[in-house]
Scaffold this active site. Sequence first.
Site, PDB file in Angstrom:
ATOM      1  N   ASN A 196     -38.261   9.794   7.501  1.00  7.73           N
ATOM      2  CA  ASN A 196     -37.926  10.653   8.645  1.00  7.73           C
ATOM      3  C   ASN A 196     -38.367  12.103   8.470  1.00  7.73           C
ATOM      4  O   ASN A 196     -38.585  12.812   9.434  1.00  7.73           O
ATOM      5  CB  ASN A 196     -36.429  10.570   8.972  1.00  7.73           C
ATOM      6  CG  ASN A 196     -35.549  10.945   7.800  1.00  7.73           C
ATOM      7  OD1 ASN A 196     -35.961  10.884   6.643  1.00  7.73           O
ATOM      8  ND2 ASN A 196     -34.326  11.337   8.088  1.00  7.73           N
ATOM      9  N   ARG A 204     -39.099  19.499  -1.136  1.00  8.42           N
ATOM     10  CA  ARG A 204     -37.771  19.963  -1.531  1.00  8.42           C
ATOM     11  C   ARG A 204     -37.423  19.498  -2.949  1.00  8.42           C
ATOM     12  O   ARG A 204     -36.724  20.185  -3.694  1.00  8.42           O
ATOM     13  CB  ARG A 204     -36.724  19.456  -0.532  1.00  8.42           C
ATOM     14  CG  ARG A 204     -35.356  20.102  -0.721  1.00  8.42           C
ATOM     15  CD  ARG A 204     -34.467  19.891   0.475  1.00  8.42           C
ATOM     16  NE  ARG A 204     -34.002  18.514   0.585  1.00  8.42           N
ATOM     17  CZ  ARG A 204     -33.298  18.050   1.625  1.00  8.42           C
ATOM     18  NH1 ARG A 204     -33.039  18.846   2.648  1.00  8.42           N
ATOM     19  NH2 ARG A 204     -32.888  16.804   1.662  1.00  8.42           N
ATOM     20  N   GLU A 222     -42.781   3.371   2.884  1.00  7.81           N
ATOM     21  CA  GLU A 222     -43.939   2.573   3.282  1.00  7.81           C
ATOM     22  C   GLU A 222     -44.397   2.880   4.698  1.00  7.81           C
ATOM     23  O   GLU A 222     -45.570   2.668   5.031  1.00  7.81           O
ATOM     24  CB  GLU A 222     -43.617   1.079   3.157  1.00  7.81           C
ATOM     25  CG  GLU A 222     -42.517   0.571   4.068  1.00  7.81           C
ATOM     26  CD  GLU A 222     -41.134   0.712   3.457  1.00  7.81           C
ATOM     27  OE1 GLU A 222     -40.174   0.204   4.074  1.00  7.81           O
ATOM     28  OE2 GLU A 222     -40.995   1.333   2.383  1.00  7.81           O
ATOM     29  N   GLY A 275     -32.188   8.512   0.893  1.00  6.92           N
ATOM     30  CA  GLY A 275     -32.232   7.270   1.652  1.00  6.92           C
ATOM     31  C   GLY A 275     -30.836   6.752   1.904  1.00  6.92           C
ATOM     32  O   GLY A 275     -29.858   7.502   1.873  1.00  6.92           O
ATOM     33  N   SER A 276     -30.730   5.456   2.123  1.00  2.68           N
ATOM     34  CA  SER A 276     -29.448   4.858   2.469  1.00  2.68           C
ATOM     35  C   SER A 276     -28.509   4.805   1.275  1.00  2.68           C
ATOM     36  O   SER A 276     -28.935   4.756   0.118  1.00  2.68           O
ATOM     37  CB  SER A 276     -29.665   3.438   3.008  1.00  2.68           C
ATOM     38  OG  SER A 276     -30.035   2.553   1.962  1.00  2.68           O
ATOM     39  N   THR A 279     -29.063   1.520  -0.824  1.00  2.00           N
ATOM     40  CA  THR A 279     -30.185   1.582  -1.768  1.00  2.00           C
ATOM     41  C   THR A 279     -29.871   2.530  -2.909  1.00  2.00           C
ATOM     42  O   THR A 279     -30.215   2.267  -4.065  1.00  2.00           O
ATOM     43  CB  THR A 279     -31.467   2.025  -1.046  1.00  2.00           C
ATOM     44  OG1 THR A 279     -31.758   1.094   0.001  1.00  2.00           O
ATOM     45  CG2 THR A 279     -32.641   2.084  -2.011  1.00  2.00           C
ATOM     46  N   GLU A 297     -29.340  11.937  -2.233  1.00  2.91           N
ATOM     47  CA  GLU A 297     -28.988  12.428  -0.897  1.00  2.91           C
ATOM     48  C   GLU A 297     -28.969  11.198  -0.014  1.00  2.91           C
ATOM     49  O   GLU A 297     -30.018  10.674   0.368  1.00  2.91           O
ATOM     50  CB  GLU A 297     -29.990  13.479  -0.429  1.00  2.91           C
ATOM     51  CG  GLU A 297     -29.520  14.238   0.806  1.00  2.91           C
ATOM     52  CD  GLU A 297     -30.107  13.691   2.080  1.00  2.91           C
ATOM     53  OE1 GLU A 297     -29.373  12.986   2.809  1.00  2.91           O
ATOM     54  OE2 GLU A 297     -31.284  13.961   2.359  1.00  2.91           O
ATOM     55  N   ARG A 325     -32.606  15.764  17.634  1.00 10.38           N
ATOM     56  CA  ARG A 325     -33.785  16.092  16.828  1.00 10.38           C
ATOM     57  C   ARG A 325     -34.323  14.819  16.185  1.00 10.38           C
ATOM     58  O   ARG A 325     -33.579  14.013  15.648  1.00 10.38           O
ATOM     59  CB  ARG A 325     -33.400  17.121  15.765  1.00 10.38           C
ATOM     60  CG  ARG A 325     -34.544  17.654  14.924  1.00 10.38           C
ATOM     61  CD  ARG A 325     -34.093  18.879  14.153  1.00 10.38           C
ATOM     62  NE  ARG A 325     -32.918  18.625  13.336  1.00 10.38           N
ATOM     63  CZ  ARG A 325     -32.914  18.704  12.002  1.00 10.38           C
ATOM     64  NH1 ARG A 325     -33.994  19.017  11.348  1.00 10.38           N
ATOM     65  NH2 ARG A 325     -31.799  18.474  11.338  1.00 10.38           N
ATOM     66  N   SER A 489     -29.913  23.398   8.282  1.00 13.23           N
ATOM     67  CA  SER A 489     -30.809  23.278   7.127  1.00 13.23           C
ATOM     68  C   SER A 489     -31.616  24.556   6.919  1.00 13.23           C
ATOM     69  O   SER A 489     -32.148  25.136   7.866  1.00 13.23           O
ATOM     70  CB  SER A 489     -31.766  22.101   7.308  1.00 13.23           C
ATOM     71  OG  SER A 489     -31.049  20.893   7.392  1.00 13.23           O
ATOM     72  N   GLU A 506     -29.928  20.032  -3.288  1.00  9.88           N
ATOM     73  CA  GLU A 506     -31.347  20.338  -3.204  1.00  9.88           C
ATOM     74  C   GLU A 506     -31.541  21.643  -2.450  1.00  9.88           C
ATOM     75  O   GLU A 506     -30.699  22.057  -1.658  1.00  9.88           O
ATOM     76  CB  GLU A 506     -32.106  19.199  -2.518  1.00  9.88           C
ATOM     77  CG  GLU A 506     -32.072  17.909  -3.316  1.00  9.88           C
ATOM     78  CD  GLU A 506     -32.889  16.795  -2.691  1.00  9.88           C
ATOM     79  OE1 GLU A 506     -33.295  15.892  -3.444  1.00  9.88           O
ATOM     80  OE2 GLU A 506     -33.106  16.822  -1.461  1.00  9.88           O
TER      81      GLU A 506
END
Length: 526
Positions: A196, A204, A222, A275-276, A279, A297, A325, A489, A506
């Site tokens: 995304n 970052r 991917e 990511g999720s 995961t 994160e 967004r 952000s 981060e």
Amino acid sequence: MATCLRLRSCPAPHLRRAPPSRVCRPRADCPVAPIRGYARGPAGLSSALLRTDGFVGGLWVSAAATFPVHDPASGAELGLVADCGVSEARAAVRAAYEAFCSWRGVSAKERSSLLRKWYDLMIQNKDDLAKIITAESGKPLKEAQGEILYSANFLEWFSEEARRVYGDIISTPAKERRALVLKQPLGVAAVITPWNFPSAMITRKVGAALAAGCTVVVKPAEDTPFSALALAELASQAGIPPGVYNVIPCSQKKAKEVGEALCTDPLVSKISFTGSTATGKVLLHHAANSVKRVSMELGGHAPFIVFDSANVDQAVAGAMASKFRNSGQTCVCSNRFLVQSGIHDSFVKKFAEAIKTNLHVGNGFEERTTQGPLINAKAVEKVEKHVSDAISKGATVVTGGKRHPVGENFFEPTLLSNVTRDMLCSQEETFGPVAPVIKFNTEEEAVAIANAADVGLAGYFYSQDPAQIWRVAERLEVGMVGVNEGLISSVECPFGGVKQSGLGREGSKYGIDEYLELKYVCFGGL
């Protein structure tokens, strides 16, 4: 902290350069894949930046197989990218480890200078980089241009922070001793990034890692490998030494084994993942066996609370910015709108008007577009499932609510009212353009609903009551709070969550600490 040793042997394959000017065809009896350089790509994309091979040890390297990357707006194939596997991942780690043995000794000033050159090249190529993001992620071009500036700013920020890694001298009770604290780079960092924000999520992490003296192996999503490979091209042009920045793209089919290889390789000292949550837990399990440092994160489920004292127009503007967004596909997007009963009807009415007036669905390259496609069919199915579940349980569709006719991966910006806590959209992160509104009566009720989630990345609320602002800001169980603000952000501020939204921070002055190890030195006999 990694200790540099001489590597005598490695099962990784020999790496071969993939020049852009020539394509080699293998013999019939040879399994080696043809070497590729650049993808042709659709008209308007820079052929100089649209690379298709992995980048390992300063070389463009092919793999035995390729995987296609598609434009989510049209479904058109953008190009075939090297499908790196475990052997390529190990080769990249080895290249990064060997580079670390020298990179860690490069002066902070020189590392700063190289990161600044990389930043300058990103700014010089900002339009071409933005077009790549729009092509592979579907993000509207204006948003992609904003991401490139945000992404480049991380390189600029950490180029400056590289020279501000300070240690300490500690007074001891013994006159003949002195105590020192040093900060030293961890070693090789494996960086696994999402689709995304295919550029900003890399810089970052990588900006901080390189500034600290670490080297990196990047495994991009991917769906969006071209942005990571374009950054590799510019890193090479900037003079980043071979092996310091490596990229191993791979297909979804190979992602699990490549991720495991990176997390379990003994030469890797640090894992950084966005990511999720599901995961992230798998990667944490892999990293635990060798007790690697990790930064995570992970998923969010951001509440957006509107209290009766709020300025409704400001709240609606903030809701629009926070929710829609990237078509709702960000980890800090508002996912639950909690609106106090006294202001509820006014807010819903104005929010619906703003959605209908200001949001335009279409291809990201079209100037009028504010809402591009979702990343793939699976994402659309999830949004559709959340909406249908809410309707079946009594929610009202104020606007939107279905797929958009412009294409298969498009969904209408949707506003739901009469939403209850038992609906999927109240319990899970939707990651799409759906705004569910829950009515509440008291501050305590709103905070309880907001904190009921097992994740806590970002939270937002609107109020004009100073005492309430302090109370709610302190009580929300999230890592970041927006008070009367929908966009939070910034490269200067720490980004990260609490609970199951992750570990570490981060960006900001704190981000570089994730790649540093403290060492205490006791100097005696004085």
